[in-house]
Design a protein around this motif. Structure first.
Motif, PDB file in Angstrom:
ATOM      1  N   SER A   1     -12.880 -63.837   0.516  1.00 54.83           N
ATOM      2  CA  SER A   1     -14.208 -64.111  -0.047  1.00 54.83           C
ATOM      3  C   SER A   1     -15.284 -64.083   1.022  1.00 54.83           C
ATOM      4  O   SER A   1     -16.428 -63.689   0.744  1.00 54.83           O
ATOM      5  CB  SER A   1     -14.203 -65.457  -0.771  1.00 54.83           C
ATOM      6  OG  SER A   1     -13.805 -66.503   0.105  1.00 54.83           O
ATOM      7  N   ASP A   2     -14.953 -64.503   2.243  1.00 49.13           N
ATOM      8  CA  ASP A   2     -15.922 -64.432   3.332  1.00 49.13           C
ATOM      9  C   ASP A   2     -16.297 -62.986   3.631  1.00 49.13           C
ATOM     10  O   ASP A   2     -17.470 -62.617   3.672  1.00 49.13           O
ATOM     11  CB  ASP A   2     -15.347 -65.074   4.599  1.00 49.13           C
ATOM     12  CG  ASP A   2     -15.263 -66.582   4.530  1.00 49.13           C
ATOM     13  OD1 ASP A   2     -16.077 -67.190   3.809  1.00 49.13           O
ATOM     14  OD2 ASP A   2     -14.383 -67.146   5.199  1.00 49.13           O
ATOM     15  N   GLN A   3     -15.291 -62.150   3.836  1.00 46.39           N
ATOM     16  CA  GLN A   3     -15.550 -60.766   4.226  1.00 46.39           C
ATOM     17  C   GLN A   3     -16.248 -59.979   3.135  1.00 46.39           C
ATOM     18  O   GLN A   3     -16.943 -58.997   3.411  1.00 46.39           O
ATOM     19  CB  GLN A   3     -14.252 -60.074   4.633  1.00 46.39           C
ATOM     20  CG  GLN A   3     -14.464 -58.767   5.372  1.00 46.39           C
ATOM     21  CD  GLN A   3     -15.273 -58.959   6.659  1.00 46.39           C
ATOM     22  OE1 GLN A   3     -14.897 -59.741   7.531  1.00 46.39           O
ATOM     23  NE2 GLN A   3     -16.394 -58.248   6.772  1.00 46.39           N
ATOM     24  N   GLN A   4     -16.108 -60.422   1.889  1.00 50.44           N
ATOM     25  CA  GLN A   4     -16.790 -59.748   0.789  1.00 50.44           C
ATOM     26  C   GLN A   4     -18.307 -59.778   0.945  1.00 50.44           C
ATOM     27  O   GLN A   4     -19.016 -58.925   0.401  1.00 50.44           O
ATOM     28  CB  GLN A   4     -16.401 -60.391  -0.543  1.00 50.44           C
ATOM     29  CG  GLN A   4     -15.022 -59.999  -1.033  1.00 50.44           C
ATOM     30  CD  GLN A   4     -14.956 -58.545  -1.431  1.00 50.44           C
ATOM     31  OE1 GLN A   4     -15.599 -58.116  -2.390  1.00 50.44           O
ATOM     32  NE2 GLN A   4     -14.188 -57.748  -0.691  1.00 50.44           N
ATOM     33  N   LEU A   5     -18.820 -60.731   1.699  1.00 48.44           N
ATOM     34  CA  LEU A   5     -20.264 -60.814   1.910  1.00 48.44           C
ATOM     35  C   LEU A   5     -20.779 -59.680   2.793  1.00 48.44           C
ATOM     36  O   LEU A   5     -21.983 -59.408   2.803  1.00 48.44           O
ATOM     37  CB  LEU A   5     -20.625 -62.159   2.549  1.00 48.44           C
ATOM     38  CG  LEU A   5     -20.226 -63.416   1.770  1.00 48.44           C
ATOM     39  CD1 LEU A   5     -20.659 -64.663   2.536  1.00 48.44           C
ATOM     40  CD2 LEU A   5     -20.819 -63.416   0.365  1.00 48.44           C
ATOM     41  N   PHE A   6     -19.844 -59.043   3.522  1.00 47.79           N
ATOM     42  CA  PHE A   6     -20.228 -57.889   4.356  1.00 47.79           C
ATOM     43  C   PHE A   6     -19.180 -56.804   4.148  1.00 47.79           C
ATOM     44  O   PHE A   6     -18.265 -56.615   4.941  1.00 47.79           O
ATOM     45  CB  PHE A   6     -20.307 -58.290   5.832  1.00 47.79           C
ATOM     46  CG  PHE A   6     -20.968 -57.253   6.691  1.00 47.79           C
ATOM     47  CD1 PHE A   6     -22.353 -57.152   6.740  1.00 47.79           C
ATOM     48  CD2 PHE A   6     -20.221 -56.360   7.443  1.00 47.79           C
ATOM     49  CE1 PHE A   6     -22.976 -56.188   7.530  1.00 47.79           C
ATOM     50  CE2 PHE A   6     -20.825 -55.394   8.240  1.00 47.79           C
ATOM     51  CZ  PHE A   6     -22.204 -55.307   8.287  1.00 47.79           C
ATOM     52  N   SER A   7     -19.331 -56.105   3.042  1.00 49.64           N
ATOM     53  CA  SER A   7     -18.331 -55.103   2.674  1.00 49.64           C
ATOM     54  C   SER A   7     -18.973 -53.913   1.979  1.00 49.64           C
ATOM     55  O   SER A   7     -18.381 -53.289   1.111  1.00 49.64           O
ATOM     56  CB  SER A   7     -17.278 -55.730   1.747  1.00 49.64           C
ATOM     57  OG  SER A   7     -17.897 -56.268   0.583  1.00 49.64           O
ATOM     58  N   GLY A   8     -20.220 -53.627   2.348  1.00 54.07           N
ATOM     59  CA  GLY A   8     -20.915 -52.501   1.741  1.00 54.07           C
ATOM     60  C   GLY A   8     -21.678 -52.851   0.488  1.00 54.07           C
ATOM     61  O   GLY A   8     -22.168 -51.962  -0.208  1.00 54.07           O
ATOM     62  N   GLY A   9     -21.801 -54.148   0.191  1.00 53.82           N
ATOM     63  CA  GLY A   9     -22.465 -54.576  -1.032  1.00 53.82           C
ATOM     64  C   GLY A   9     -23.883 -55.081  -0.807  1.00 53.82           C
ATOM     65  O   GLY A   9     -24.473 -54.905   0.259  1.00 53.82           O
ATOM     66  N   SER A  10     -24.398 -55.758  -1.824  1.00 54.06           N
ATOM     67  CA  SER A  10     -25.810 -56.167  -1.840  1.00 54.06           C
ATOM     68  C   SER A  10     -26.136 -57.296  -0.874  1.00 54.06           C
ATOM     69  O   SER A  10     -27.318 -57.593  -0.646  1.00 54.06           O
ATOM     70  CB  SER A  10     -26.198 -56.591  -3.262  1.00 54.06           C
ATOM     71  OG  SER A  10     -25.362 -57.655  -3.711  1.00 54.06           O
ATOM     72  N   THR A  11     -25.133 -57.943  -0.302  1.00 48.67           N
ATOM     73  CA  THR A  11     -25.393 -59.070   0.596  1.00 48.67           C
ATOM     74  C   THR A  11     -25.300 -58.691   2.076  1.00 48.67           C
ATOM     75  O   THR A  11     -25.491 -59.547   2.942  1.00 48.67           O
ATOM     76  CB  THR A  11     -24.405 -60.224   0.297  1.00 48.67           C
ATOM     77  OG1 THR A  11     -23.054 -59.731   0.384  1.00 48.67           O
ATOM     78  CG2 THR A  11     -24.638 -60.797  -1.089  1.00 48.67           C
ATOM     79  N   ASP A  12     -25.011 -57.440   2.366  1.00 51.97           N
ATOM     80  CA  ASP A  12     -24.851 -57.018   3.763  1.00 51.97           C
ATOM     81  C   ASP A  12     -26.071 -57.335   4.619  1.00 51.97           C
ATOM     82  O   ASP A  12     -25.955 -57.816   5.759  1.00 51.97           O
ATOM     83  CB  ASP A  12     -24.560 -55.515   3.835  1.00 51.97           C
ATOM     84  CG  ASP A  12     -23.103 -55.191   3.533  1.00 51.97           C
ATOM     85  OD1 ASP A  12     -22.396 -56.063   2.998  1.00 51.97           O
ATOM     86  OD2 ASP A  12     -22.674 -54.056   3.836  1.00 51.97           O
ATOM     87  N   ASN A  13     -27.257 -57.044   4.097  1.00 51.17           N
ATOM     88  CA  ASN A  13     -28.462 -57.235   4.902  1.00 51.17           C
ATOM     89  C   ASN A  13     -28.708 -58.702   5.234  1.00 51.17           C
ATOM     90  O   ASN A  13     -29.226 -59.027   6.314  1.00 51.17           O
ATOM     91  CB  ASN A  13     -29.680 -56.646   4.185  1.00 51.17           C
ATOM     92  CG  ASN A  13     -29.706 -55.130   4.261  1.00 51.17           C
ATOM     93  OD1 ASN A  13     -29.127 -54.526   5.167  1.00 51.17           O
ATOM     94  ND2 ASN A  13     -30.374 -54.497   3.309  1.00 51.17           N
ATOM     95  N   LEU A  14     -28.358 -59.592   4.331  1.00 49.47           N
ATOM     96  CA  LEU A  14     -28.507 -61.017   4.613  1.00 49.47           C
ATOM     97  C   LEU A  14     -27.579 -61.435   5.748  1.00 49.47           C
ATOM     98  O   LEU A  14     -27.965 -62.206   6.634  1.00 49.47           O
ATOM     99  CB  LEU A  14     -28.211 -61.838   3.349  1.00 49.47           C
ATOM    100  CG  LEU A  14     -29.299 -61.843   2.279  1.00 49.47           C
ATOM    101  CD1 LEU A  14     -28.752 -62.385   0.963  1.00 49.47           C
ATOM    102  CD2 LEU A  14     -30.500 -62.663   2.742  1.00 49.47           C
ATOM    103  N   VAL A  15     -26.352 -60.947   5.726  1.00 49.22           N
ATOM    104  CA  VAL A  15     -25.413 -61.243   6.806  1.00 49.22           C
ATOM    105  C   VAL A  15     -25.968 -60.739   8.137  1.00 49.22           C
ATOM    106  O   VAL A  15     -25.922 -61.435   9.157  1.00 49.22           O
ATOM    107  CB  VAL A  15     -24.030 -60.631   6.524  1.00 49.22           C
ATOM    108  CG1 VAL A  15     -23.130 -60.753   7.757  1.00 49.22           C
ATOM    109  CG2 VAL A  15     -23.380 -61.307   5.324  1.00 49.22           C
TER     110      VAL A  15
END
Length: 315
Positions: free
Chosen positions: A259-273
């Motif tokens: 679930s952590d890595q899902q935040l930076f996996s090519g999705g909509s939350t990448d830029n926030l990370v």
């Protein structure tokens, strides 16, 4: 004379407001009834974190887990009983209950009576834990009251799973009025603490597309393919310091949980990370805002609920 009468009436209202009115939460809720409440909570939390740095993460998690199940109402703290299927049974590795008991005892002494709710204690202890480990502070809004019931079923349904994909995480947070920014910044609370092997074993051995191979190999030494499910690994390289290492890890595919890595996996939350990995001030500011927002999830106020005499059982 008129001003003196107004002052007396206002002082009276401060004393009766917590028990009778259904008002918005306020940082000054106990200003008239127990001004020593917050300093007492801070003292006990600081002592607990000093004894065991890991306790800070545990106290932060308790508030999070409480708010995500039927609102911030201390239902999490209720022990099993003939009428209660405790939420504690749904929370792997939940810790910190004894510290909450100690805080409750010390606060009641400081106030001269049980005036501070267990739900408010959870909220303040979470803030004080973050501060004790080098993180930001914020004004905790107070005035929650305690529930008389709990729901293990709701806990199992509503708490974010370490195995969740991004759409599921976004949906789960949206259900509680929290947006994608809240999801990312509150997940940043994983800059503190540890997770059990059972929560990241599948990622370590079976994921290949979004995990650093050297990181996976290192984890296998403490998380064998069979057994060892309670073995611990840090959620980021500095598990007792509130910093941005969690987000930096995600950029290099070193998120411990799926679930952590899902935040930076090519999705909509990448830029926030990306933003938080390079801007600790932004992380601190937004974390504080999101904690206040989360703490306002369906609180019981006014004559709803009760102020428990013992956080582990209804009055």
């Amino acid at each position: 004379m008129a001003s003196r009468i107004f002052f007396c009436l206002w002082g009276y209202l401060l004393l009766v407001l917590p028990a009778t009115a259904s008002a918005a939460l306020s940082p000054y809720y106990y200003g008239g009834t127990c001004p020593n409440a917050l300093p007492t909570i801070k003292r006990v939390v600081e002592a607990a974190v000093s004894r065991e740095r890991r306790m800070g993460a545990s106290l932060l998690r308790l508030h999070f887990h409480d708010c995500f199940v039927n609102g911030c109402d201390a239902s999490l703290l209720l022990d099993p009983s003939p009428t209660i299927d405790s939420e504690k049974n749904a929370l792997p590795n939940a810790r910190g209950f004894e510290v909450i008991d100690q805080i409750k005892s010390e606060v009641d002494k400081a106030c001269g009576r049980p005036v501070v709710s267990c739900a408010d204690i959870l909220a303040v202890a979470a803030r004080d834990s973050v501060v004790a480990l080098g993180g930001p502070t914020w004004k905790v809004k107070l005035g929650r009251r305690d529930s008389t019931t709990a729901s293990r079923t709701a806990a199992e349904a509503d708490l974010p799973s370490p195995f969740s994909d991004l759409p599921e995480l976004i949906s789960g947070f949206k259900k509680h009025g929290l947006n994608e920014k809240d999801l990312v910044v509150l997940s940043g609370g994983h800059t503190l603490g540890f997770a059990q092997c059972g929560t990241f074993k599948n990622r370590t051995y079976n994921e290949t597309y979004n995990i650093n191979p050297n990181f996976a190999q290192k984890l296998r030494s403490s998380c064998p393919p069979n057994g060892g499910d309670r073995n611990l690994a840090p959620l980021d390289p500095t598990p007792a310091r509130f910093d941005i290492a969690y987000f930096t890890n995600l950029k290099y595919k070193k998120g411990l949980l799926h679930s952590d890595q899902q935040l930076f996996s090519g999705g909509s939350t990448d830029n926030l990370v990306k933003t938080y990995s390079s801007n600790p001030q932004a992380f601190w500011r937004d974390f504080a805002k999101s904690m206040v927002k989360m703490g306002n999830i369906k609180p019981l106020t006014g004559n709803q609920g009760q102020v428990r005499l013992n956080c582990r059982m209804a009055n």
